[in-house]
Design an enzyme around this catalytic site. Structure first.
Site, short mmCIF file in Angstrom:
data_model
loop_
_atom_site.label_atom_id
_atom_site.label_comp_id
_atom_site.label_asym_id
_atom_site.label_seq_id
_atom_site.Cartn_x
_atom_site.Cartn_y
_atom_site.Cartn_z
N TRP A 103 0.62 -1.05 -0.08
CA TRP A 103 -0.17 -0.13 0.09
C TRP A 103 0.81 1.32 0.32
O TRP A 103 1.07 2.22 -0.78
CB TRP A 103 -1.08 -0.47 1.23
CG TRP A 103 -2.25 -1.23 1.35
CD1 TRP A 103 -2.11 -2.23 2.10
CD2 TRP A 103 -2.52 -1.22 0.36
NE1 TRP A 103 -2.94 -3.28 1.21
CE2 TRP A 103 -3.82 -2.60 0.07
CE3 TRP A 103 -3.23 -1.12 -0.64
CZ2 TRP A 103 -4.64 -2.99 -0.59
CZ3 TRP A 103 -4.51 -1.26 -1.69
CH2 TRP A 103 -5.19 -2.49 -1.35
N ASP A 173 -2.29 7.00 6.10
CA ASP A 173 -2.87 6.14 5.41
C ASP A 173 -3.57 5.63 6.91
O ASP A 173 -2.52 4.41 7.54
CB ASP A 173 -2.54 5.48 4.43
CG ASP A 173 -3.27 4.35 3.66
OD1 ASP A 173 -4.26 4.20 4.26
OD2 ASP A 173 -3.16 3.77 2.97
N LYS A 197 -12.61 -0.87 6.03
CA LYS A 197 -11.82 -2.75 7.14
C LYS A 197 -12.24 -2.23 8.74
O LYS A 197 -12.46 -2.82 9.64
CB LYS A 197 -10.22 -1.51 7.29
CG LYS A 197 -9.96 -2.20 5.87
CD LYS A 197 -8.81 -2.21 5.49
CE LYS A 197 -8.17 -2.40 3.72
NZ LYS A 197 -8.31 -3.58 3.44
#
Length: 362
Positions: A103, A173, A197
């Site tokens: 990511w 993030d 999530k």
């Protein structure tokens, strides 16, 4: 509801059963309005009440200080990978990134389109199975910001503490671990998180941004990709993802009922502890993937002796009602995502299955 699966999906992920039931009760008719929330104008009083209450709940649960704006955007973290450099990177400055896995790598790839990039630290040499120590970070003096990915879902690594970057803006993030534990928001200039999530369903992205950073970008940036656009209109510039924001509202209320970030952290550590103990105590039958000092309390990654045994584990676990235990396709192995909404009972059931599987296959 005995038929519900043991859901260990990495995202979209488990939602609290209580939240799903509350949404079900209001799905057809929201609070006596004669309409579903999904049918309402986003500029009407009923939806606006949900919208601004959701912001208030986030501020309370994260103890967001004055001087920060909360935005509800679309496009997921993937759009933020581009929006961050488009809005914060100016000529003559560098964008610094910590490369900790897939990511972080995607964020770096996007940022390269908009200016010069500096890698402040990377754990690629260790297959991204650890988080760099704070002493490893090398942030250029001319950095516009330092970006980090707080939790890497694929490798199962998580920052245990965040760096003090001084005058350099810290960007995080936090898509996969926001509100899994208390957070000092004031350390960051900008935090973003896709909701699917730990906060709600897919469709909405939370951005928490220091107000002094919200300014017209240095270059030409489309209106919808400017933070200033959404800040000025309280995230109502265009039609927001109304139902997703409503679901986040319910999840945040559920979190309050659990006792907030401090209480949910204790539960998360208990869940993670049970799984890591089962892995470490298996005599090598199961092997933790991430290094011990970088282990995530959200995504527990582990391996077995060979891929055939891992495939058998996945097949038998699915037959037993467990979902989502296959590791990411890029790295293989096994992974249990134990976000806030995954009940302790589900983790205990998984540990019991793991012990039984070891007895039969060890």
């Amino acid at each position: 509801m005995e038929s519900r699966a043991y859901n260990f999906n990495a995202g979209p992920a488990a939602l609290p059963l209580e939240v799903l039931k509350r949404a079900q009760e209001q799905f057809v008719e929201f609070e006596g309005t004669g309409m579903s929330l999904m049918e309402m104008s986003h500029r009407g009083k009923s939806y606006e009440g949900v919208h601004f209450e959701t912001e208030k709940l986030l501020r309370e649960l994260l103890s967001i200080p004055d001087g920060y704006k909360v935005l509800f955007l679309q496009g997921g973290a993937s759009t933020q990978f581009a929006m961050v450099p488009m809005n914060l990177l100016s000529p003559g400055r560098k964008a610094a990134y910590v490369h900790t896995g897939a990511w972080a790598g995607k964020a770096i790839k996007e940022a390269k389109m908009f200016g010069e990039i500096a890698i402040a630290a990377s754990t690629e040499a260790d297959s991204f199975m650890r988080i760099p120590s704070l002493s490893e970070l090398k942030v250029p003096e001319d950095a516009a910001y330092l970006h980090l990915t707080s939790n890497e879902t694929i490798g199962g690594t998580q920052w245990q503490e965040y760096p003090d970057t001084g005058s350099v803006t810290l960007v995080g993030d936090m898509s996969s671990d926001i509100l899994c534990r208390p957070l000092n928001v004031s350390q960051f200039g900008l935090i973003y998180a896709g909701a699917q999530k730990n906060l709600g369903p897919s469709g909405v992205t939370i951005v928490i941004m220091r107000e002094d950073l919200i300014a017209p970008p240095a270059g030409a940036v489309p209106t919808m990709l400017q933070y200033a656009t959404h800040s000025k209109s309280d995230s109502l510039y265009n039609t927001p993802p109304t139902f997703a924001i409503y679901m986040v509202n319910l999840v945040l209320k559920w979190l309050q009922e659990q006792g907030g970030a401090e209480a949910i952290e204790r539960i998360n550590k208990e869940k993670a502890g049970l799984l890591y103990d089962a892995i470490d105590g298996s005599g090598g039958f199961y092997r933790g993937a991430a290094l011990a000092d970088s282990r995530s309390i959200m995504n527990v990654t582990f391996r077995m002796e060979n891929e055939e045994l891992e495939k058998r584990f996945v097949k038998e676990s699915e037959a037993a009602g467990f979902v989502g235990l296959k590791g990411h396709r890029d790295v293989g192995g096994l992974r249990a995502s134990i976000y806030n909404a995954v009940p302790l009972e589900s983790v205990k059931a998984l540990v019991s299955f793991m012990k039984d599987f070891k007895q039969r296959n060890g």
